[in-house]
Design a protein around this motif. Structure first.
Motif, PDB file in Angstrom:
ATOM      1  N   ARG A  34       0.820  -1.215   0.000  1.00  0.00           N
ATOM      2  CA  ARG A  34       0.000   0.000   0.000  1.00  0.00           C
ATOM      3  C   ARG A  34       0.851   1.262   0.000  1.00  0.00           C
ATOM      4  N   CYS A  37       1.560   2.523  -3.449  1.00  0.00           N
ATOM      5  CA  CYS A  37       0.468   3.002  -4.307  1.00  0.00           C
ATOM      6  C   CYS A  37       0.379   4.512  -4.232  1.00  0.00           C
ATOM      7  N   PRO A  38       0.147   5.183  -5.353  1.00  0.00           N
ATOM      8  CA  PRO A  38      -0.191   6.609  -5.247  1.00  0.00           C
ATOM      9  C   PRO A  38      -1.558   6.769  -4.585  1.00  0.00           C
ATOM     10  N   ARG A  39      -1.796   7.928  -3.983  1.00  0.00           N
ATOM     11  CA  ARG A  39      -3.112   8.143  -3.357  1.00  0.00           C
ATOM     12  C   ARG A  39      -4.192   8.213  -4.436  1.00  0.00           C
ATOM     13  N   TRP A  74     -12.512  -3.345  -6.387  1.00  0.00           N
ATOM     14  CA  TRP A  74     -12.855  -3.691  -5.020  1.00  0.00           C
ATOM     15  C   TRP A  74     -11.579  -3.656  -4.189  1.00  0.00           C
ATOM     16  N   ASP A  76      -9.894  -4.735  -1.767  1.00  0.00           N
ATOM     17  CA  ASP A  76     -10.160  -5.932  -0.955  1.00  0.00           C
ATOM     18  C   ASP A  76      -9.385  -6.002   0.346  1.00  0.00           C
ATOM     19  N   LYS A  77      -8.334  -5.195   0.479  1.00  0.00           N
ATOM     20  CA  LYS A  77      -7.544  -5.250   1.715  1.00  0.00           C
ATOM     21  C   LYS A  77      -7.945  -4.152   2.698  1.00  0.00           C
ATOM     22  N   ALA A  78      -8.971  -3.393   2.361  1.00  0.00           N
ATOM     23  CA  ALA A  78      -9.345  -2.255   3.212  1.00  0.00           C
ATOM     24  C   ALA A  78     -10.248  -2.690   4.360  1.00  0.00           C
ATOM     25  N   SER A 101     -10.922   7.790   0.796  1.00  0.00           N
ATOM     26  CA  SER A 101     -10.161   6.729   1.450  1.00  0.00           C
ATOM     27  C   SER A 101     -10.644   5.348   0.993  1.00  0.00           C
ATOM     28  N   ILE A 108     -15.278   0.273  -2.743  1.00  0.00           N
ATOM     29  CA  ILE A 108     -15.176   0.415  -4.200  1.00  0.00           C
ATOM     30  C   ILE A 108     -14.299   1.619  -4.503  1.00  0.00           C
ATOM     31  N   THR A 110     -12.628   4.010  -7.658  1.00  0.00           N
ATOM     32  CA  THR A 110     -12.850   4.361  -9.058  1.00  0.00           C
ATOM     33  C   THR A 110     -11.679   5.193  -9.553  1.00  0.00           C
ATOM     34  N   ASP A 129      -4.261   3.288  -9.065  1.00  0.00           N
ATOM     35  CA  ASP A 129      -3.631   3.520  -7.762  1.00  0.00           C
ATOM     36  C   ASP A 129      -3.800   2.318  -6.842  1.00  0.00           C
ATOM     37  N   CYS A 130      -4.104   1.151  -7.429  1.00  0.00           N
ATOM     38  CA  CYS A 130      -4.448   0.002  -6.566  1.00  0.00           C
ATOM     39  C   CYS A 130      -3.328  -1.031  -6.542  1.00  0.00           C
ATOM     40  N   LEU A 131      -3.429  -1.885  -5.532  1.00  0.00           N
ATOM     41  CA  LEU A 131      -2.453  -2.965  -5.347  1.00  0.00           C
ATOM     42  C   LEU A 131      -2.538  -3.984  -6.476  1.00  0.00           C
TER      43      LEU A 131
END
Ligand code: SAM
Length: 153
Positions: A34, A37-39, A74, A76-78, A101, A108, A110, A129-131
């Motif tokens: 994480r 990842c960019p914000r 999704w 999924d780790k949040a 956030s 979800i 986007t 910006d996701c894993l």
């Protein structure tokens, strides 16, 4: 990981029922942690690959008429149990629905991505910006470009 910061508000959470979503693919990015990842993604960011699973591949027909695509994924780790959050980048708490956030009841994400190429079940895009391995929920043509530049092939 489930610690909370000052001013944050956590709620008791029922067992979520995610079974009604189809994960239609998987997102491959260079971001394995994480902190990498960019914000928010950037159209100058690295190429990422969106892999569509069967039987959804025919649903890509015509996507290459668009330069930009909305991607829903999704996170999924949040964690999902905070209604008030105290983000690192702010100096006051905010309600979850006042933030982008990943921590939200239905996590979800986007992004509006630049479509670099579409080959078979794979889209190469920039702006994520996701894993690596994040499940894909949906793709939609950019709402500013809802008229295709050419009729679908
Ligand atoms: N662009 C999306 C949006 O605005 O809806 C997501 C923004 S969110 C701030 C992006 C952050 O979510 C990343 O910087 C990373 O910390 C976190 N993240 C990325 N992939 C994730 C995943 N699969 N599970 C949980 N958190 C993730």
């Amino acid at each position: 990981m489930n610690d909370i910061r000052p001013h944050e508000v956590m709620i008791p959470l029922a067992e979520p029922d995610d079974a009604r979503l189809f994960f239609i693919g998987r997102i491959h990015t260079p971001f394995t942690e994480r902190k990498d990842c960019p914000r928010q993604g950037s159209h100058d960011g690295p190429d990422c690959r969106i892999e569509i699973f069967e039987p959804w591949v025919p649903a890509l027909k015509g996507i290459d008429d668009y330069d930009f695509v909305e991607v829903l994924y999704w996170l999924d780790k949040a964690r999902r149990d905070l209604v008030v959050q105290n983000p690192n980048h702010t100096d006051k708490p905010y309600g979850t629905f006042a933030l982008r956030s990943p921590v939200r009841p239905n996590p979800i994400g986007t992004s509006r991505v630049k479509l670099v190429s579409a080959i078979g079940p794979n889209l190469i895009v920039r702006g994520l910006d996701c894993l690596d391995g994040t499940p894909l929920v949906d793709l939609k043509p950019d709402r500013c470009e809802f008229t295709p530049k050419a009729p679908p092939k």
